[in-house]
Design a protein around this motif. Structure first.
Motif, short mmCIF file in Angstrom:
data_model
loop_
_atom_site.label_atom_id
_atom_site.label_comp_id
_atom_site.label_asym_id
_atom_site.label_seq_id
_atom_site.Cartn_x
_atom_site.Cartn_y
_atom_site.Cartn_z
N GLY A 234 -6.73 -1.63 4.83
CA GLY A 234 -6.47 -2.23 6.14
C GLY A 234 -5.26 -3.14 6.19
N VAL A 235 -4.33 -3.01 5.23
CA VAL A 235 -3.16 -3.90 5.19
C VAL A 235 -1.85 -3.11 5.07
CG1 VAL A 235 -4.32 -5.97 4.36
CG2 VAL A 235 -3.55 -4.25 2.71
N ARG A 236 -1.83 -1.89 5.59
CA ARG A 236 -0.60 -1.09 5.49
C ARG A 236 0.56 -1.81 6.20
NH1 ARG A 236 1.02 4.39 5.04
NH2 ARG A 236 3.29 4.34 5.04
N GLU A 237 0.32 -2.31 7.42
CA GLU A 237 1.41 -2.96 8.15
C GLU A 237 1.84 -4.26 7.49
OE1 GLU A 237 2.45 -4.62 12.66
OE2 GLU A 237 0.68 -3.39 12.32
N PRO A 238 0.92 -5.18 7.12
CA PRO A 238 1.36 -6.39 6.40
C PRO A 238 2.07 -6.06 5.09
CG PRO A 238 -0.88 -6.67 7.20
CD PRO A 238 -0.52 -5.24 7.44
N PHE A 239 1.64 -5.01 4.41
CA PHE A 239 2.30 -4.61 3.17
C PHE A 239 3.76 -4.25 3.43
CE2 PHE A 239 3.48 -0.97 0.39
CZ PHE A 239 3.52 -1.65 -0.83
N GLU A 240 4.02 -3.45 4.45
CA GLU A 240 5.40 -3.06 4.75
C GLU A 240 6.21 -4.27 5.22
OE1 GLU A 240 6.66 -0.38 3.89
OE2 GLU A 240 4.90 0.88 3.54
N ARG A 245 10.53 -8.00 4.02
CA ARG A 245 10.98 -9.39 3.98
C ARG A 245 11.56 -9.75 2.63
NH1 ARG A 245 9.08 -14.14 2.18
NH2 ARG A 245 7.06 -13.30 1.52
N LEU A 246 10.85 -9.37 1.55
CA LEU A 246 11.32 -9.73 0.22
C LEU A 246 12.50 -8.86 -0.23
CD1 LEU A 246 7.93 -10.44 -1.57
CD2 LEU A 246 9.68 -12.10 -0.92
N ASP A 272 9.86 -4.71 -6.02
CA ASP A 272 9.29 -5.21 -7.28
C ASP A 272 7.82 -5.59 -7.09
OD1 ASP A 272 11.79 -4.96 -8.48
OD2 ASP A 272 12.34 -7.04 -8.05
N VAL A 273 7.54 -6.30 -6.00
CA VAL A 273 6.16 -6.72 -5.73
C VAL A 273 5.28 -5.50 -5.49
CG1 VAL A 273 4.66 -8.06 -4.22
CG2 VAL A 273 6.91 -8.95 -4.84
N ALA A 274 5.79 -4.50 -4.78
CA ALA A 274 5.04 -3.27 -4.55
C ALA A 274 4.70 -2.60 -5.88
CB ALA A 274 5.83 -2.32 -3.66
N THR A 275 5.65 -2.59 -6.80
CA THR A 275 5.42 -1.99 -8.12
C THR A 275 4.30 -2.71 -8.86
OG1 THR A 275 7.76 -1.38 -8.26
CG2 THR A 275 6.51 -1.40 -10.31
N ILE A 276 4.35 -4.04 -8.86
CA ILE A 276 3.35 -4.81 -9.57
C ILE A 276 1.98 -4.67 -8.91
CG2 ILE A 276 2.70 -7.15 -10.27
CD1 ILE A 276 5.74 -7.75 -10.41
N LEU A 277 1.95 -4.65 -7.58
CA LEU A 277 0.69 -4.45 -6.87
C LEU A 277 0.09 -3.08 -7.18
CD1 LEU A 277 1.27 -5.99 -3.32
CD2 LEU A 277 -0.53 -6.62 -4.95
N ALA A 278 0.93 -2.07 -7.31
CA ALA A 278 0.44 -0.73 -7.61
C ALA A 278 -0.33 -0.72 -8.93
CB ALA A 278 1.60 0.26 -7.68
N GLU A 279 0.15 -1.49 -9.90
CA GLU A 279 -0.56 -1.59 -11.18
C GLU A 279 -1.79 -2.48 -11.03
OE1 GLU A 279 0.24 0.06 -13.95
OE2 GLU A 279 1.89 1.03 -12.88
N ALA A 280 -1.63 -3.61 -10.33
CA ALA A 280 -2.73 -4.58 -10.21
C ALA A 280 -3.92 -4.00 -9.48
CB ALA A 280 -2.23 -5.84 -9.51
N SER A 295 -1.74 -10.08 3.07
CA SER A 295 -1.52 -10.75 4.36
C SER A 295 -0.82 -12.09 4.16
CB SER A 295 -2.86 -10.95 5.07
OG SER A 295 -3.46 -9.70 5.37
N ALA A 296 -1.21 -12.82 3.13
CA ALA A 296 -0.57 -14.11 2.86
C ALA A 296 0.89 -13.92 2.45
CB ALA A 296 -1.33 -14.85 1.76
N LEU A 297 1.17 -12.92 1.64
CA LEU A 297 2.56 -12.65 1.25
C LEU A 297 3.39 -12.22 2.45
CD1 LEU A 297 2.00 -10.79 -2.14
CD2 LEU A 297 2.93 -13.09 -1.83
N ALA A 298 2.79 -11.47 3.35
CA ALA A 298 3.51 -11.07 4.57
C ALA A 298 3.89 -12.28 5.41
CB ALA A 298 2.67 -10.09 5.39
N ARG A 299 3.05 -13.34 5.35
CA ARG A 299 3.34 -14.56 6.10
C ARG A 299 4.31 -15.49 5.38
NH1 ARG A 299 -2.38 -14.36 6.66
NH2 ARG A 299 -2.57 -16.04 5.12
#
Length: 573
Positions: A234-240, A245-246, A272-280, A295-299
Motif C-alpha cells: 500500500g505504499v507504491r506512491e510514497p515509494f516513488e 526526492r532523493l 540507492d535506498v530502493a536497492t537497500i529496501l529491496a534487500e531489507a 511514508s516517513a521517508l517520502a515526507r
C-alpha cells in the motif's frame, strides 16, 4: 529479515551410523547436544576430479523415542548463505527426525571459503560521496578478487548449482541414509529440485520455501517485483515520491563500514535506498514496518536512513561473494537480457562483475521430480514473488502451493508455516494439511502505531544517549519517596507523574520490541505522545513545589525535569 542434523536410522533401516562414522570435528557455531560436524570431500569439478575441496555439514541426532529413519536435510539460500546456524531451530521443528544442515561449496563453513572483500568494498563504495575512479571500480575489484582466487588454485567454474546439487547427493551416500527429506529456501530451492531429479530413490519429500525456479529471469524481473511488493504493502506512491526526492537531492548519512571498522558519510540517492529496501524487505519484521518507514521517508524523515545504510553494510559482510558471483555468473546472469538498465545498483553490479569474470554459461537442467513437494510463498516477497513461484510449483507433478502474509523465507517468520511444513514431512502423501492451531506473524504497523523518530536506533548503538531518561526516572522516584515521607503533596504528585511516565514508556517500548524489534529502528510506540503529558505534568508540579518552597531537592528536581523535557522534545521526539 531470514531466513541460518545428524546421522542415524531406525530399527528396520540399514545399520545405525554414529557421529564418529561421519568424520566429526569441532563445529564452527554453537550447536545443540548430539550434534557432530564434518566435511565431505568432493572434486572441485567432477569433469576434472583431481583437485578436491571440502563441503561443511552438521548432523544432529534426534533423541525422540519415536525417531524416524529419514532425516531432514536443509540448505540456506543466497547463493553463499550459511546453513549450520539453523541446526537447533530446525531440530525443534522436526524433533522426531535427525537434521542435517549442509553448506554450499565455497561458503563460510566449507573449505576453501570464497570470500571476495574486494567487490564487497566496491559495492559499499557506491554510497561514498565521491565515487571511485573507473580504475578502482567494481569491475577492477572483481578482477582483483578473481586473480587472487586463481592464485590460490581455485577454479571458479566448479562453483555452480549443478556441482552444489551433486554434493548433496554425495552427502546422503556418505552418511548412509536410505532416504531423506529435502528442505531448501530461496536459491537453494533450485538446488533441491536438482537433487530430487538426480537422486529420485533417495528423496522422500521436498519442501521449497520461497521458490526460485530455473525458468525465471530473475534480474530482468526484479524492478517489477519490488514495485509490486510496494503496491501490495500500500505504499507504491510514497515509494516513488521518496525515490524521486532523493534522486534529486541525495541524503548524507553516517554509515559504519563493516569491512574497515570505521564510519563514513554515505551519499544515498533514491535508487540507492530502493536497492537497500529491496534487500531489507526479505525480512518479515522489516516488511511489517515498511509502510510507516516508506511514508516517513517520502515526507523527508531522512534520519531513518541510518539503520538502512548500516544494514546494507552488514549484508555485504555476511556472504562469501566469490561464491555468490561464481554461481550468479554461470547460472543466473547469462539467462537475462538486461535490455533495460535497473534502478538497483546490486542488479547492475552483478552484471558488471560477470562481464569481467567471463565464466561459462551453465546448461539448463530443467529438473523436475515426482516426489511430493510442498511450496511456500510470501505475499510481500520481492525476491521470489508469488507471480513466478506459484505457476512453477503447479508445474511440478506432485506439488501443493501455500501462500502466507509475510515475505521471504516464510518458515523463519511464521509458526503456522513451520507447523504445516512439519505436518507435510510427517505425511507427504496426505491430500490435506491440517490448518494451523496458532499463527503469529509480525503484524503490520499502522500510522498511529508508531511515532517516527531515529532516536531509539541511535540509543541502541550508543546506550549512554538514554542517560537523560534514566536520570529523570531516578530523580522522579527519589522525589516521590522523599516528598511522600515528608508530606509534601505537590512534590510527591510531581514525582508520581514522572515515575508513571517512565514506567509507561518503558512498558510500551518493551511491548513493541517483543512484537517487532525492528520497529524501534523507525520510531517509538504511538502512545508516546499521550504519555508525554505525564512528563509535562511532572515538570509543572515540580515547578509549583519549588515556587512554594525553595529547597535544594526541589531545585534539583526542577532542573532535571526541565532539562529532560528540553532533551525529550528537541532530540528524542
Amino acid at each position: 529479515m531470514i531466513i541460518r542434523v545428524v546421522l542415524a536410522l531406525a530399527l528396520s533401516a540399514p545399520p545405525v551410523m554414529t557421529p564418529s562414522q561421519a568424520a566429526p570435528g569441532p563445529c564452527p557455531v554453537p550447536m545443540p547436544a548430539r550434534t557432530s560436524c564434518g566435511f565431505l570431500e568432493v572434486p572441485e569439478r567432477r569433469d576434472a576430479p583431481e583437485r578436491k575441496i571440502r563441503v561443511g555439514y552438521a548432523v544432529r541426532l534426534s533423541t525422540a523415542a519415536n525417531r524416524k529413519p529419514d532425516p531432514v536435510v536443509y540448505m540456506s539460500g543466497g547463493p553463499a548463505s550459511a546453513s549450520m546456524q539453523l541446526t537447533a531451530f530446525l531440530s525443534r521443528m522436526f524433533p522426531d527426525r535427525d537434521v542435517v544442515t549442509v553448506e554450499q561449496r565455497g561458503s563460510r563453513y566449507s573449505q576453501p571459503a570464497l570470500a571476495c572483500p574486494e567487490t564487497a568494498q566496491a559495492m559499499l563504495g557506491r554510497l561514498r560521496p565521491r565515487p571511485a575512479a573507473p580504475a578502482d571500480g567494481l569491475a577492477a575489484a572483481a578482477n582483483r578478487c578473481r586473480d587472487r582466487l586463481r592464485e590460490q588454485g581455485i577454479d571458479l567454474r566448479g562453483y555452480n548449482t549443478k556441482e552444489i546439487a551433486a554434493d548433496v547427493v554425495a552427502l546422503r551416500e556418505k552418511l548412509g541414509y536410505a532416504k531423506w527429506n529435502l528442505f531448501g529456501v530461496s536459491y537453494s530451492t533450485r538446488v533441491m529440485v536438482d537433487v530430487a531429479a538426480a537422486d529420485p530413490e533417495g528423496v522422500r519429500s521436498v519442501v521449497l520455501d520461497s521458490y526460485l525456479p530455473e525458468s525465471v529471469s530473475w534480474y530482468d524481473d526484479f524492478d517489477r517485483n519490488l514495485a509490486d511488493a510496494m503496491a501490495r504493502l500500500g505504499v507504491r506512491e510514497p515509494f516513488e515520491v521518496m525515490v524521486a526526492r532523493l534522486n534529486r537531492t541525495p541524503a548524507r548519512v553516517a554509515v559504519l563500514d563493516p569491512l574497515l571498522g570505521r564510519e563514513f558519510t554515505a551519499r544515498m540517492s533514491g535508487d540507492d535506498v530502493a536497492t537497500i529496501l529491496a534487500e531489507a524487505l526479505q525480512d518479515a519484521e522489516v516488511t511489517a514496518v515498511a509502510p510507516a518507514l516508506v511514508s516517513a521517508l517520502a515526507r523527508g524523515n531522512d534520519e531513518l536512513l541510518r539503520p538502512l545504510a548500516d544494514a546494507a553494510g552488514e549484508g555485504l559482510a555476511s556472504h562469501e561473494f566469490g561464491l555468490y558471483h561464481a554461481v550468479q555468473c554461470q547460472d543466473e546472469v547469462p539467462f537475462n537480457t538486461f535490455t533495460t538498465k535497473s534502478r538497483l545498483f546490486t542488479i547492475n553490479g552483478d552484471k558488471e562483475v560477470c562481464d569481467a569474470w567471463q565464466l561459462p554459461k551453465a546448461k539448463p537442467v530443467n529438473a523436475t521430480t515426482k516426489a511430493p513437494v510442498y511450496v511456500l510463498g510470501g505475499r510481500y516477497d520481492p525476491t521470489t514473488p508469488l507471480r513466478t513461484a506459484e505457476p512453477a510449483a503447479k508445474a511440478l507433478p506432485s506439488a501443493r502451493f501455500d501462500q502466507f502474509r509475510t515475505s521471504h523465507a516464510v518458515f523463519l517468520a511464521s509458526d503456522c508455516a513451520r507447523q504445516k511444513i512439519a505436518a507435510f514431512v510427517a505425511d507427504p502423501a496426505a491430500t490435506f494439511i491440517t490448518p494451523c492451531s496458532t499463527s503469529t506473524l509480525p503484524s503490520p504497523f499502522r500510522a498511529a502505531d508508531l511515532h517516527v523518530t531515529a532516536a531509539p536506533y541511535a540509543i541502541s548503538r550508543s546506550p549512554w544517549l538514554a542517560a537523560p531518561f534514566a536520570l529523570f526516572a531516578l530523580a522522579s522516584l527519589a522525589q516521590l519517596v522523599t516528598a511522600a515521607l515528608r508530606g509534601r503533596a505537590l512534590a510527591a504528585y510531581g514525582g508520581l507523574a514522572g515515575v508513571a511516565f517512565a514506567g509507561l514508556i518503558a512498558e510500551s517500548v518493551n511491548t513493541m520490541a517483543s512484537r517487532n524489534e525492528t520497529a524501534l529502528a523507525v520510531g517509538l510506540p504511538g502512545t508516546t505522545g499521550l504519555y508525554t503529558w505525564l512528563a509535562v505534568a511532572s515538570a509543572v508540579l515540580t515547578a509549583a513545589a519549588l515556587f512554594h518552597e525553595r529547597r535544594w531537592p526541589h531545585i534539583a528536581a526542577a532542573i532535571i525535569s526541565g532539562g529532560f523535557l528540553v532533551w525529550w522534545f528537541t532530540w528524542l521526539l
